[in-house]
Design an enzyme around this catalytic site. Sequence first.
Site, mmCIF file in Angstrom:
data_model
loop_
_atom_site.group_PDB
_atom_site.id
_atom_site.type_symbol
_atom_site.label_atom_id
_atom_site.label_comp_id
_atom_site.label_asym_id
_atom_site.label_seq_id
_atom_site.Cartn_x
_atom_site.Cartn_y
_atom_site.Cartn_z
ATOM 1 N N HIS A 218 -3.995 -5.287 -9.249
ATOM 2 C CA HIS A 218 -5.021 -4.313 -8.845
ATOM 3 C C HIS A 218 -6.399 -4.924 -9.116
ATOM 4 C CE1 HIS A 218 -6.780 -0.464 -7.909
ATOM 5 N NE2 HIS A 218 -7.535 -0.581 -8.990
ATOM 6 N N MET B 92 0.797 -1.224 0.000
ATOM 7 C CA MET B 92 0.000 0.000 0.000
ATOM 8 C C MET B 92 0.834 1.281 0.000
ATOM 9 S SD MET B 92 -2.875 -1.379 -0.218
ATOM 10 C CE MET B 92 -4.103 -0.134 0.104
HETATM 11 C C1 GRF Z 1 -5.864 -7.327 -3.504
HETATM 12 O O1 GRF Z 1 -7.213 -7.129 -3.828
HETATM 13 C C2 GRF Z 1 -4.962 -6.659 -4.518
HETATM 14 O O2 GRF Z 1 -5.492 -6.639 -5.805
HETATM 15 C C3 GRF Z 1 -4.876 -5.247 -3.990
HETATM 16 O O3 GRF Z 1 -4.833 -5.390 -2.601
HETATM 17 C C4 GRF Z 1 -5.474 -6.618 -2.224
HETATM 18 C C5 GRF Z 1 -4.447 -7.395 -1.437
HETATM 19 O O4 GRF Z 1 -4.991 -8.586 -0.916
HETATM 20 N N1 GRF Z 1 -3.747 -4.555 -4.562
HETATM 21 P P1 GRF Z 1 -4.013 -9.657 -0.292
HETATM 22 O O5 GRF Z 1 -3.181 -8.946 0.768
HETATM 23 O O6 GRF Z 1 -3.156 -10.208 -1.387
HETATM 24 O O7 GRF Z 1 -4.908 -10.703 0.320
#
Ligand code: GRF
Length: 216
Positions: free
Chosen positions: A111, A92
């Site tokens: 994404h 993030m």
């Molecule tokens: C996923 O939906 C991804 O596409 C987005 O953040 C979320 C991460 O989920 N960038 P995780 O931590 O992989 O379970």
Amino acid sequence: MARVKVAVLISGRGSNLKALIDAAAAADYPAEIALVISNRADAGGLDYARDAGIRHVVINHRGFADRDSFDSALEAAIVDAGADLICLAGFMRLLGSAFSLRWQDRILNIHPSLLPAFRGLDTHERVLAAGVRFTGCTVHFVRPEMDDGPIIIQGVVPVLPDEDPERLAARVLAVEHRIFPLALAWAASGRLSVRDGRVIVAGGTAPEEMPINPAA
Ligand code: GRF
């Protein structure tokens, strides 16, 4: 077979990291996860790395004066692990442009929308508010702008009547877990190149490889 070393960057739950770890468990998978980095000590995904015996480290962005020094710390750890590719799996933080350009076409991001639509956060809420009939997920090479860059693969998910953001997110996530390992396998086997902002997959893509069936 020498496998390409990959660093996976996370901030949270890590379900995409888990999908990559599971894929890389196959003897013929062309990439090996050499390092997991989280910018948050409480990221649940760190447990997946620990359970799989994968080297993992927390690099907290709050401990750095600016983006460049945070990026430098990330890069030092990535280089130290011998990684040639980076996967952003729910990471993030926005990487600085110098970092993105240095690793151009070697950083993959996932994404949960059909980019370039619905960049940024609260994707599923905005998808539902817009009333689109289909959404999905995208793996792309990273460029300095958020959720920008040449598209490697997309998966399509229909938006059902009376959908809510959580259910939609779960159905999109299931497709994310299919396309991210596939995109990484293509990248690690040297099959991807970028020309005029578009990704070319050497050898083409078999229809059965493409999880774009709206009935899925
Ligand atoms: C996923 O939906 C991804 O596409 C987005 O953040 C979320 C991460 O989920 N960038 P995780 O931590 O992989 O379970």
